[in-house]
Enzyme design. Structure first.
Site, PDB file in Angstrom:
ATOM      1  N   HIS A 221       0.755  -1.269   0.177  1.00 51.64           N
ATOM      2  CA  HIS A 221       0.141   0.084   0.012  1.00 51.64           C
ATOM      3  C   HIS A 221       0.981   1.358   0.061  1.00 51.64           C
ATOM      4  O   HIS A 221       1.840   1.363  -0.871  1.00 51.64           O
ATOM      5  CB  HIS A 221      -0.918  -0.065   1.228  1.00 51.64           C
ATOM      6  CG  HIS A 221      -2.228   0.823   1.283  1.00 51.64           C
ATOM      7  ND1 HIS A 221      -2.547   1.838   0.228  1.00 51.64           N
ATOM      8  CD2 HIS A 221      -2.951   1.070   2.300  1.00 51.64           C
ATOM      9  CE1 HIS A 221      -3.576   2.380   0.667  1.00 51.64           C
ATOM     10  NE2 HIS A 221      -3.995   1.964   1.684  1.00 51.64           N
ATOM     11  N   ILE A 255       7.217  -5.757  -8.267  1.00 50.73           N
ATOM     12  CA  ILE A 255       7.954  -4.640  -8.575  1.00 50.73           C
ATOM     13  C   ILE A 255       7.187  -3.430  -8.010  1.00 50.73           C
ATOM     14  O   ILE A 255       5.880  -3.498  -8.403  1.00 50.73           O
ATOM     15  CB  ILE A 255       7.946  -4.635 -10.063  1.00 50.73           C
ATOM     16  CG1 ILE A 255       8.290  -5.521 -10.820  1.00 50.73           C
ATOM     17  CG2 ILE A 255       8.581  -3.006 -10.560  1.00 50.73           C
ATOM     18  CD1 ILE A 255       9.942  -5.901 -11.000  1.00 50.73           C
ATOM     19  N   HIS A 260      -2.510  -2.321  -9.631  1.00 48.48           N
ATOM     20  CA  HIS A 260      -3.427  -1.723  -8.661  1.00 48.48           C
ATOM     21  C   HIS A 260      -4.671  -2.830  -8.523  1.00 48.48           C
ATOM     22  O   HIS A 260      -4.976  -3.278  -9.507  1.00 48.48           O
ATOM     23  CB  HIS A 260      -3.928  -0.407  -9.315  1.00 48.48           C
ATOM     24  CG  HIS A 260      -4.583   0.540  -8.224  1.00 48.48           C
ATOM     25  ND1 HIS A 260      -6.030   0.499  -8.143  1.00 48.48           N
ATOM     26  CD2 HIS A 260      -3.992   1.205  -7.331  1.00 48.48           C
ATOM     27  CE1 HIS A 260      -6.160   1.321  -7.121  1.00 48.48           C
ATOM     28  NE2 HIS A 260      -5.039   1.846  -6.756  1.00 48.48           N
ATOM     29  N   ARG A 269      -3.506   9.590 -11.298  1.00 47.26           N
ATOM     30  CA  ARG A 269      -2.548  10.340 -10.518  1.00 47.26           C
ATOM     31  C   ARG A 269      -1.110  10.095 -11.077  1.00 47.26           C
ATOM     32  O   ARG A 269      -0.389  10.943 -10.911  1.00 47.26           O
ATOM     33  CB  ARG A 269      -2.638   9.648  -9.217  1.00 47.26           C
ATOM     34  CG  ARG A 269      -3.905   9.985  -8.394  1.00 47.26           C
ATOM     35  CD  ARG A 269      -3.952   9.116  -7.158  1.00 47.26           C
ATOM     36  NE  ARG A 269      -3.829   7.616  -7.268  1.00 47.26           N
ATOM     37  CZ  ARG A 269      -3.978   6.804  -6.267  1.00 47.26           C
ATOM     38  NH1 ARG A 269      -4.285   7.319  -5.089  1.00 47.26           N
ATOM     39  NH2 ARG A 269      -4.038   5.467  -6.499  1.00 47.26           N
ATOM     40  N   ASP A 311       2.332   5.774  -6.628  1.00 50.83           N
ATOM     41  CA  ASP A 311       3.618   5.739  -5.900  1.00 50.83           C
ATOM     42  C   ASP A 311       4.791   5.860  -6.665  1.00 50.83           C
ATOM     43  O   ASP A 311       5.773   6.374  -6.049  1.00 50.83           O
ATOM     44  CB  ASP A 311       3.707   4.390  -5.012  1.00 50.83           C
ATOM     45  CG  ASP A 311       2.684   4.543  -3.796  1.00 50.83           C
ATOM     46  OD1 ASP A 311       2.493   5.628  -3.309  1.00 50.83           O
ATOM     47  OD2 ASP A 311       2.317   3.433  -3.186  1.00 50.83           O
TER      48      ASP A 311
HETATM   49  C1  LIG Z   1      -1.399   4.190  -3.234  1.00 50.75           C
HETATM   50  C2  LIG Z   1      -1.420   2.508  -3.337  1.00 50.75           C
HETATM   51  O1  LIG Z   1      -1.374   2.068  -2.339  1.00 50.75           O
HETATM   52  S1  LIG Z   1      -0.877   1.966  -4.779  1.00 50.75           S
HETATM   53  C3  LIG Z   1      -0.595   0.270  -4.624  1.00 50.75           C
HETATM   54  C4  LIG Z   1       0.923   0.367  -4.027  1.00 50.75           C
HETATM   55  N1  LIG Z   1       1.464  -0.949  -4.018  1.00 50.75           N
HETATM   56  C5  LIG Z   1       2.406  -1.384  -4.981  1.00 50.75           C
HETATM   57  O2  LIG Z   1       2.795  -0.710  -5.782  1.00 50.75           O
HETATM   58  C6  LIG Z   1       2.802  -2.607  -4.602  1.00 50.75           C
HETATM   59  C7  LIG Z   1       3.065  -3.625  -5.964  1.00 50.75           C
HETATM   60  N2  LIG Z   1       1.779  -4.030  -6.318  1.00 50.75           N
HETATM   61  C8  LIG Z   1       1.143  -4.968  -6.067  1.00 50.75           C
HETATM   62  O3  LIG Z   1       1.415  -5.829  -5.193  1.00 50.75           O
HETATM   63  C9  LIG Z   1      -0.295  -5.399  -6.565  1.00 50.75           C
HETATM   64  O4  LIG Z   1      -0.402  -4.893  -8.031  1.00 50.75           O
HETATM   65  C10 LIG Z   1      -1.501  -4.508  -5.669  1.00 50.75           C
HETATM   66  C11 LIG Z   1      -1.257  -5.024  -4.174  1.00 50.75           C
HETATM   67  C12 LIG Z   1      -1.278  -3.067  -5.586  1.00 50.75           C
HETATM   68  C13 LIG Z   1      -2.712  -4.859  -6.274  1.00 50.75           C
HETATM   69  O5  LIG Z   1      -2.871  -6.405  -5.789  1.00 50.75           O
HETATM   70  P1  LIG Z   1      -4.008  -7.306  -6.532  1.00 50.75           P
HETATM   71  O6  LIG Z   1      -5.395  -6.551  -6.529  1.00 50.75           O
HETATM   72  O7  LIG Z   1      -3.966  -8.563  -6.087  1.00 50.75           O
HETATM   73  O8  LIG Z   1      -3.492  -7.129  -8.101  1.00 50.75           O
HETATM   74  P2  LIG Z   1      -3.769  -7.784  -9.376  1.00 50.75           P
HETATM   75  O9  LIG Z   1      -5.051  -8.899  -9.276  1.00 50.75           O
HETATM   76  O10 LIG Z   1      -4.005  -6.856 -10.716  1.00 50.75           O
HETATM   77  O11 LIG Z   1      -2.541  -8.850  -9.667  1.00 50.75           O
HETATM   78  C14 LIG Z   1      -2.636 -10.140  -9.988  1.00 50.75           C
HETATM   79  C15 LIG Z   1      -1.384 -10.718 -10.427  1.00 50.75           C
HETATM   80  O12 LIG Z   1      -0.583  -9.490 -11.334  1.00 50.75           O
HETATM   81  C16 LIG Z   1       0.810  -9.429 -10.948  1.00 50.75           C
HETATM   82  N3  LIG Z   1       1.109  -8.389 -10.253  1.00 50.75           N
HETATM   83  C17 LIG Z   1       0.371  -7.491  -9.951  1.00 50.75           C
HETATM   84  N4  LIG Z   1       1.027  -6.204  -9.576  1.00 50.75           N
HETATM   85  C18 LIG Z   1       2.536  -6.833  -9.921  1.00 50.75           C
HETATM   86  C19 LIG Z   1       3.621  -6.217  -9.430  1.00 50.75           C
HETATM   87  N5  LIG Z   1       3.803  -4.765  -9.081  1.00 50.75           N
HETATM   88  N6  LIG Z   1       4.821  -6.821  -9.921  1.00 50.75           N
HETATM   89  C20 LIG Z   1       4.800  -7.745 -10.400  1.00 50.75           C
HETATM   90  N7  LIG Z   1       3.611  -8.553 -10.482  1.00 50.75           N
HETATM   91  C21 LIG Z   1       2.624  -7.871 -10.445  1.00 50.75           C
HETATM   92  C22 LIG Z   1       1.095 -10.646 -10.000  1.00 50.75           C
HETATM   93  O13 LIG Z   1       1.394 -11.775 -10.716  1.00 50.75           O
HETATM   94  C23 LIG Z   1      -0.262 -11.106  -9.325  1.00 50.75           C
HETATM   95  O14 LIG Z   1      -0.245 -12.138  -8.825  1.00 50.75           O
HETATM   96  P3  LIG Z   1       0.000 -12.563  -7.316  1.00 50.75           P
HETATM   97  O15 LIG Z   1      -1.485 -12.992  -6.751  1.00 50.75           O
HETATM   98  O16 LIG Z   1       0.832 -13.745  -7.632  1.00 50.75           O
HETATM   99  O17 LIG Z   1       0.374 -11.472  -6.511  1.00 50.75           O
HETATM  100  O1  LIG Z   2      -6.970   2.308  -3.843  1.00 55.48           O
HETATM  101  C1  LIG Z   2      -5.977   1.373  -3.512  1.00 55.48           C
HETATM  102  O2  LIG Z   2      -6.433   0.108  -3.200  1.00 55.48           O
HETATM  103  C2  LIG Z   2      -4.923   1.973  -3.090  1.00 55.48           C
HETATM  104  C3  LIG Z   2      -4.504   3.335  -3.659  1.00 55.48           C
HETATM  105  O3  LIG Z   2      -4.368   3.474  -4.762  1.00 55.48           O
HETATM  106  C4  LIG Z   2      -4.595   4.258  -2.513  1.00 55.48           C
HETATM  107  O4  LIG Z   2      -4.915   3.985  -1.440  1.00 55.48           O
HETATM  108  O5  LIG Z   2      -4.495   5.443  -2.708  1.00 55.48           O
END
Ligand SMILES: CC(=O)SCCNC(=O)CCNC(=O)[C@H](O)C(C)(C)COP(=O)(O)OP(=O)(O)OC[C@H]1O[C@@H](n2cnc3c(N)ncnc32)[C@H](O)[C@@H]1OP(=O)(O)O
Ligand SMILES: O=C([O-])CC(=O)C(=O)O
Length: 374
Positions: A221, A255, A260, A269, A311
């Site tokens: 997050h 990564i 998302h 954003r 982010d």
């Molecule tokens: C302001 C914020 O909070 S925005 C989010 C900030 N977080 C990050 O940047 C962390 C990296 N991103 C992630 O971990 C994820 O994309 C999340 C947590 C944001 C969303 O998670 P989910 O809703 O489960 O993602 P989604 O269903 O689209 O992804 C499924 C698959 O895509 C792949 N995937 C998604 N994001 C990534 C990533 N950043 N890097 C590599 N693979 C990814 C994975 O294979 C994932 O499978 P898993 O179950 O083995 O993890």
């Molecule tokens: O909505 C989400 O899951 C994460 C996010 O982008 C935020 O909180 O800004």
């Protein structure tokens, strides 16, 4: 290792209640606060106007904004007891833990006595968070006890002034302002949902916000902006970034700053903060970190169809402004307090305790064997 079962996991796509504060990804990739597009707000409003919108439901007129800013100004300083607590926290502490302690301790010395005080508590936290972070940081790292007030009109400039002791440039003030607007609110994300669950038990504002800070801290997050910074600093060139990212994907590593839970093709954003990051890189006089970030974005899209979330370009933007990496996620707190508190107030308006069910997958009923027979 058992294969990950997604099923209903993460409550993805399920509605968990109503809100009039925000829409996420409604028209594919959009984001609105109380009906206003975030790009419109980032272009034409200040963070204090957005805070006012989330807390009071409408954008302020000039008179309302002036008096709101005066109110926030009068709430910026920290009580002596909180300064004493912050001086005890070691420099090795994670700044998000400091924010959590700061919010929690403020709730001890200035408790929300009744829900009639909710706006006072929300505004107090909003006004005090920059000082909580900077007072601790400057004392623990530089041995300096800063003045927690400043002449800066906006909270973004105020934060930069407290952190550096210097009057920020107009460019840095504006980028901080935009950043705080972009991070302010995002519907039922993990930290906001934490705040709402806590609010649904009729708990106090400080408990709701303290819990939300804990949820924001994780790298999936809010913690992703710091993790993204650590990653891009380890790349020596755009070519090296692509090579190393290929290895990370091969090893099935996440990564940070990509992907998302709701958006499918882009985070609205990202383009906004990316443009500011480019401006800052030019002002900084060395665009290499920005060029590396762009290479990461292209590579992830080309290979995985994964896009930058809010982010990713925040990392380089904050870095170009000289902000230490470990303060990136606390800045998110300084902004998201607006969304969190607005959701707490909305939850209270039409409350039912949040208590979902679980699908049981444990052992069948069984008897306790005497300990000697186990
Ligand atoms: C302001 C914020 O909070 S925005 C989010 C900030 N977080 C990050 O940047 C962390 C990296 N991103 C992630 O971990 C994820 O994309 C999340 C947590 C944001 C969303 O998670 P989910 O809703 O489960 O993602 P989604 O269903 O689209 O992804 C499924 C698959 O895509 C792949 N995937 C998604 N994001 C990534 C990533 N950043 N890097 C590599 N693979 C990814 C994975 O294979 C994932 O499978 P898993 O179950 O083995 O993890
Ligand atoms: O909505 C989400 O899951 C994460 C996010 O982008 C935020 O909180 O800004």
């Amino acid at each position: 290792m058992v294969d990950k079962k997604l099923g209903g996991a993460g409550l993805r796509g399920q509605s968990a209640g109503e809100t009039s504060l925000c829409t996420v990804g409604k028209s594919g990739s959009g984001l609105t606060y109380c009906g206003y597009d975030v790009s419109d707000l980032a272009e034409n409003a200040t963070f204090e106007e957005v805070a006012y919108l989330l807390f009071y439901g409408e954008l302020p007129n000039q008179e309302q904004l002036d008096s709101y800013r005066d109110q926030l100004k009068s709430m910026q300083d920290l009580p002596e007891a909180l300064k004493n607590v912050l001086r005890l926290v070691p420099a090795s502490a994670h700044p998000m833990d400091v924010m959590r302690t700061g919010a929690s301790f403020l709730g001890n010395v200035e408790p929300e006595a009744s829900f009639d005080d909710q706006l006072t508590a929300a505004n107090r936290l909003l006004a005090a968070f920059p000082a909580i972070m900077c007072y601790w940081y400057r004392f623990s790292h530089d041995g300096v006890e800063i003045d927690c007030t400043s002449e800066e009109i906006g909270l973004g400039g105020h934060f930069l002034k407290l952190l550096t002791g210097k009057t920020p440039s107009d460019l840095h003030r504006r980028v901080m302002d935009v950043s705080l607007i972009l991070y302010a609110e995002h519907e039922f994300n993990a930290s906001t949902f934490t705040a709402r669950v806590c609010a649904s038990t009729l708990s106090d504002m400080y408990s709701c916000i303290t819990g939300a800070i804990g949820s924001l801290r994780g790298p999936l997050h809010g913690g992703a902006n710091e993790a993204a910074m650590d990653m891009i600093q380890g790349f020596t060139s755009p070519e090296d970034a692509k090579l190393q990212m290929a290895g990370m994907l091969e090893r099935k590593e996440k990564i940070m700053g990509f992907g998302h839970a709701v958006y499918r093709t882009s985070d609205p954003r990202n383009g906004i903060i990316k443009a500011w990051s480019e401006k800052l890189a030019k002002e900084f006089g060395d665009t290499s970190l920005y060029d590396i970030s762009v290479a990461c974005e292209e590579y992830m899209w080309d290979t995985k169809k994964l896009f930058c979330n809010a982010d990713f370009f925040h990392a380089s933007a904050y870095h170009f402004m000289g902000i230490p990496t470990k303060l990136f996620t606390p800045i998110f707190v300084c902004s998201r307090i607006t969304g969190w508190a607005a959701h707490v107030m909305e939850q209270r308006e039409n409350n039912r305790i949040i208590r979902p069910s679980a699908d049981y997958i444990g052992p069948e009923p069984r008897a306790v064997l005497p300990i000697a027979s186990r």
